[in-house]
Design an enzyme around this catalytic site. Structure first.
Site, short mmCIF file in Angstrom:
data_model
loop_
_atom_site.label_atom_id
_atom_site.label_comp_id
_atom_site.label_asym_id
_atom_site.label_seq_id
_atom_site.Cartn_x
_atom_site.Cartn_y
_atom_site.Cartn_z
N SER A 66 0.80 -1.23 0.00
CA SER A 66 0.00 0.00 0.00
C SER A 66 0.83 1.28 0.00
O SER A 66 0.29 2.36 -0.26
CB SER A 66 -0.91 0.03 1.22
N LYS A 69 0.43 3.41 -2.96
CA LYS A 69 -0.80 4.15 -3.30
C LYS A 69 -0.62 5.67 -3.47
O LYS A 69 -1.11 6.23 -4.46
CB LYS A 69 -1.89 3.84 -2.27
N TYR A 191 -2.83 -3.19 -10.52
CA TYR A 191 -2.82 -2.87 -9.08
C TYR A 191 -1.98 -3.90 -8.30
O TYR A 191 -1.15 -3.53 -7.48
CB TYR A 191 -4.26 -2.80 -8.55
N TYR A 243 -4.64 4.43 7.72
CA TYR A 243 -5.92 3.70 7.84
C TYR A 243 -6.71 4.18 9.06
O TYR A 243 -6.79 5.36 9.32
CB TYR A 243 -5.69 2.19 7.91
N VAL A 261 0.95 -3.51 4.14
CA VAL A 261 0.86 -4.78 4.86
C VAL A 261 2.13 -5.61 4.89
O VAL A 261 2.26 -6.51 5.70
CB VAL A 261 -0.26 -5.71 4.33
N1 GLN Z 1 -1.90 -5.48 -2.10
C1 GLN Z 1 -2.51 -5.23 -0.83
C2 GLN Z 1 -4.01 -5.26 -0.92
O1 GLN Z 1 -4.64 -4.55 -1.65
C3 GLN Z 1 -2.06 -3.93 -0.29
C4 GLN Z 1 -2.71 -3.68 1.03
C5 GLN Z 1 -1.88 -2.93 2.00
O2 GLN Z 1 -0.66 -2.86 1.91
N2 GLN Z 1 -2.53 -2.45 3.05
O3 GLN Z 1 -4.64 -6.07 -0.25
#
Ligand code: GLN
Length: 604
Positions: A66, A69, A191, A243, A261
């Site tokens: 993430s 993003k 993505y 988050y 994550v």
């Molecule tokens: N690829 C992961 C997902 O969309 C990224 C999520 C994250 O890092 N919080 O589930």
């Protein structure tokens, strides 16, 4: 070997300390992530000057997840424009988990680009006619932030592509709500690939330092993102980056950040540095436990919360002096100096330093307006100014108008740092250097107030200060030894390193003293001399070689007295030596006094 500095030692101690943190859980909803070693722990910091600090496993590669993003959001903003993107992705924090399916019920828009709903829509907005072209755009975009070639972890990619049903559901829902154009499967592949890019904390710290530098990569020097869009991204990171923990984060740490994550956290200290941490065990919100703790500790130990009071606007004025206190390097006759010094209050030079933002500009303008001397000419000396916020141009334009209305003149000098907006020097009369501005003012004072002979009129050699007090046969002996000459502009009267075997009496025109060989205007000009003044007179004292070059700035008329002739005449007439040396001592003493005045002014 990294440079051993207090910050490196601090980070080493912090790393050792926080490595002891247990608990948390490595993400396993993407099967390939579950194999990450929970003990891997790296911290990197890159300053906006491009200095890198790395401790622990800072070169261990992991998938960006993430943390990708905000960067892809920047690419979409660049490719589509702010309005188009805002139409499909909001900028409101959710307080929800990253994979929440909730959208803004009124508009059907995902709340923000840092939760999966918004991130998937954002990826679909990146330009490219084909999937391959879109992917190339994304990779190029990241590489401009990291300054390094990046690769995809195909295992993690395949693992998420095979199991990412929730994201698949999100993509189809977004299409159903009219937020996603094109094929959801294509956009999901892009993505998942973007999330599977392999990076290190060193890479992410460079990327974060780029965000800290207004979008310019401090290592490569190249712009990765428009400055305004960079602000836009940081604002979204500030409110939505962590988050559902975003609120507590805003209070405790405060600087814009983003987690992922795989266990990465990046933090941005605008104007200062980028921070990146990697440690896979996550807390209940999906943020790296150690990553969060590193940021908390850094914020507390170094006072990094962005809302701390850092204002010291008065520091923008380094000092101020009057025209009577510091002369330009244009050497004048004693009578001219007396005239300039008598009108010293006609000029105020204000030395500006550092960053000129809103509060500093307000202070600086107030300083000029409130100055009780109300000097007719106010020079702002900007050679120590690093930045003028371009939003403040109107404020300085108003200052120029205000002074003009009061019969005063604003002059800008030496504002040439990279942070000075273009057009700033057109707000008022401006000069490359403060010395040029002071010389211009001195010339203006002399033109208006000096009653003696002007510099443009050739002066008889008998007016030379060095010859004052010589009379009768003594004077005739000296005059008889003189040879007369003229030089065109750019010609050398004397060259650095050549024998110092004569003194030159300037009768008309101007000569400047220059160091080095360059003749570029203003280059290394040490001093300038006009008619009525002697140059190269130190030859009479020490002989040896010239320590600088003398170059004609205009057509110059001069008389030459060789050291050989002077020595011969002195042998025959000891009073000539005594009188000339006395005059020389007096003129050097005056020059020394002026040099001291100048040092005092510049030093305080
Ligand atoms: N690829 C992961 C997902 O969309 C990224 C999520 C994250 O890092 N919080 O589930």
């Amino acid at each position: 070997m990294p440079r051993d500095t207090p910050l490196l030692r601090y980070l080493q101690a912090l790393h050792a300390d926080l490595a002891a943190i247990d608990g948390g859980a490595v993400a396993d909803y993407i099967p390939a992530l579950a194999s990450a070693d929970p003990g891997t722990f790296g911290i990197s910091i890159v300053t906006v000057n491009g200095t890198k600090y790395s401790v622990g496993d800072s070169d261990h590669a992991f998938t960006i997840q993430s943390v990708s993003k905000p960067f892809v959001y920047g690419m979409a903003l660049t490719d589509r424009g702010v309005d188009d993107v805002r139409h499909r992705v909001g900028v409101e924090p959710t307080g929800d988990a990253f994979n929440s399916i909730r959208v803004d019920e009124e508009s059907n828009r995902p709340f923000n680009p840092l939760v999966n709903t918004g991130a998937i829509v954002t990826t679909g907005l990146v330009r490219g006619d084909t999937e391959a072209a879109q992917w190339q755009r994304i990779v190029d975009g990241f590489e401009s932030f990291t300054g390094r070639t990046l690769e995809v972890d195909e295992v993690v990619y395949a693992s998420e592509a095979a199991t990412g049903d929730r994201n698949r559901a999100i993509a189809y829902l977004m299409r159903n709500l009219g937020m996603l154009e094109g094929d959801p499967e294509t956009i999901l592949r892009l993505y998942f690939r973007q999330c599977s890019l392999l990076v290190t904390t060193d890479d992410l710290a460079v990327a974060a330092a780029t965000l800290a530098s207004g979008g310019r990569n401090p290592i490569t020097g190249r712009r990765a993102l428009d400055e305004r869009l960079n602000e836009h991204i940081l604002s979204v990171m500030q409110t939505c980056g962590m988050y559902d923990a975003a609120g507590a984060w805003a209070v405790d740490v405060g600087f814009p950040s983003k987690s992922g994550v795989s266990g990465a956290v990046v933090g941005v200290l605008p104007g200062q540095a980028g921070i990146a941490v990697y440690s896979p065990p996550l807390d209940g919100c999906g943020n790296s436990l150690r990553g969060i703790e590193v940021c908390r500790r850094l914020a507390g130990d170094f006072g990094l919360h962005p809302h701390r009071d850092r204002g010291h606007p008065a520091g923008v004025v380094r000092g101020a002096y009057r025209g009577g206190e510091a002369r330009s390097t244009q050497t004048r006759t004693a009578a001219e100096y007396a005239c300039i010094e008598a009108h010293g209050d006609d000029l105020t030079v204000v030395e500006v330093q550092g960053l000129v933002r809103f509060a500093e500009a307000e202070f600086l303008v107030g300083f000029v307006v409130d100055d009780p001397t109300r000097s007719r000419v106010v020079v702002l000396d900007g050679h120590r100014a690093l930045l003028v916020d371009d939003h403040l141009l109107p404020m300085f334009a108003e200052l120029a108008d205000l002074l003009t209305a009061a019969g005063r003149t604003l002059v800008l000098a030496g504002f040439d740092a990279p942070g000075i907006p273009s057009g700033f020097d057109r707000l008022a009369m401006s000069f490359a250097q403060v010395d040029d501005a002071i010389e211009w003012w001195e010339d203006a004072v002399l033109a208006t107030h000096f009653t003696g002979v002007g510099a443009d009129v050739a002066r008889p050699v008998t007016e030379q200060e060095l010859l004052h007090g010589l009379a009768g046969d003594d004077l005739d002996a000296v005059l008889g030894a003189l040879t007369y000459g003229a030089l065109e502009p750019g010609a050398h009267l004397a060259r650095e390193g050549k024998p110092a075997d004569a003194v030159f009496f300037l009768l008309a025109g101007q000569v400047s003293v220059r160091l080095g060989t360059s003749l570029a205007p203003g280059s290394a000009r040490v001093a300038a001399f006009g008619g009525g003044v002697a140059v190269g007179e130190l030859a009479l004292l020490e002989g040896g070689v010239r320590s600088a070059s003398l170059v004609a700035d205009t057509r110059v008329e001069f008389a030459t007295l060789t050291v050989e002739d002077f020595t011969r005449i002195s042998g025959e007439r000891p009073t000539v030596r005594a009188v000339v040396m006395g005059n020389l001592a007096r003129s050097l003493a005056l020059r020394l006094r002026r040099a001291n005045d100048r040092i005092r002014v510049l030093d305080r």
